[in-house]
Design an enzyme around this catalytic site. Sequence first.
Site, PDB file in Angstrom:
ATOM      1  N   HIS A  53       1.530  -8.758  -3.753  1.00  0.00           N
ATOM      2  CA  HIS A  53       1.290  -7.623  -3.016  1.00  0.00           C
ATOM      3  C   HIS A  53      -0.151  -7.075  -3.609  1.00  0.00           C
ATOM      4  CE1 HIS A  53       2.119  -3.450  -1.937  1.00  0.00           C
ATOM      5  NE2 HIS A  53       1.857  -3.196  -2.759  1.00  0.00           N
ATOM      6  N   CYS A  67      -0.238  -4.677   3.258  1.00  0.00           N
ATOM      7  CA  CYS A  67      -0.983  -3.811   1.998  1.00  0.00           C
ATOM      8  C   CYS A  67      -2.226  -4.502   1.765  1.00  0.00           C
ATOM      9  CB  CYS A  67       0.070  -4.389   0.576  1.00  0.00           C
ATOM     10  SG  CYS A  67       0.321  -6.218   0.457  1.00  0.00           S
TER      11      CYS A  67
END
Length: 403
Positions: free
Chosen positions: A348, A93
């Site tokens: 994230h 990510c």
Amino acid sequence: MKQKDKLCVPDLSDLSMSFCSPPVIVRTILLMGQRGGHQESKKLEISPSETMKAEDYKEDRGPKSEDWRPPSVFGVADLKNRAVGLYNIGQTCCLNSLLQVFFMNIHFTKILRRISVPVYGTQKRNNVPYQMLLLLEKMQCGKQKAVSPRELAICLLGHRVEMFVQCDAAQLFLTLWNLLKKQIRNPELVGKLSDLYTISVQEHLACQICSSETTRNSSMLTLPVPLLDSESYMLKTLEECLQCFFHPEELTGHNMCFCEHCGKKTPFQQSVKLVHLPQTLTIHLKRFCFGRSAYIHKINNRLPFPQDLDFSAVLTEQQYQAYDNEKAAWQYELFAVVAHSGSTSCGHYCAYIRSLTECKWYSFNDSIVEQVSWDDVRSTYGHSDLNWGQTAYLLFYMKKHPQ
């Protein structure tokens, strides 16, 4: 259910950085915060990375126009209503978010599509700019809503860049930029890449006893601004963070430096003055800091950042060393935000990017791309009670009126 990627402290061992003690002015990558509330060294040196041999490339020595491009490749940022996602292939990510910021920058894709192509298959697989170009073409030519960055990730592995593990966005941004700069063989394009991203500053170190001063010009890829002042109090706005970064720092007590003129250790004043700002300005919010027990924790506190930023109004005359015409061009508009959600142990990344052709904001969350509002971007300001919510980590500003 979105996979949660862990966030790590930057590993600086592969970036050939040198850490020096006073009186030499330190030029380092910033760790992601302050130790005990105090600023660490403020400077960042753009470091070398591995490069390919010159004979591995097929150089086009003839003149190339600014509009030259490989067949069918123009760039995500040039397309309207054609935003394409990137699949998360295992804790990627962070890479995906940074790639989207690069690809949505028209000025960057204009450079990327003019690169020289390596001749042999092995060199092509190991060339980061070329693999980025292939990924860009794949995103543009296909009909998929998302594509895989697998080949580029494998290419980065070959350059000792850790993939499929926890990453830090500020460190990975520096690593990608270094590889791009080293592997683009055309000096003109390297110059354009530097002009697009590189910040020029002047470092000062002055003895407080004899007033002798050392001055050196330096380059930075990001402005790593603190969220805490020297007394460990939270700063309330981005403008305050910038002023704190350029505020002179007193080196006393154990931090005193040896002065050759005085022949002993004396108090020094260390400062940085701004000389030149690039077309795309990157600001690193140091949300990760050391606690008293040397445990790294994340600062989730609220920090508003403006859509429009005028550096000439933020800094004092003592904080810049620039001509009036340079200072007059220090007006910026927010282009992208790389946000982190989670903690130091589990998190994230995603990106919010403003299309330069449509002037609309989009959220790039791995394979999911959707249009969002400015209120959605503002949600990354942060809040002290956040446990998992997003907080801005990297801010990308675009110069309003490029010279």
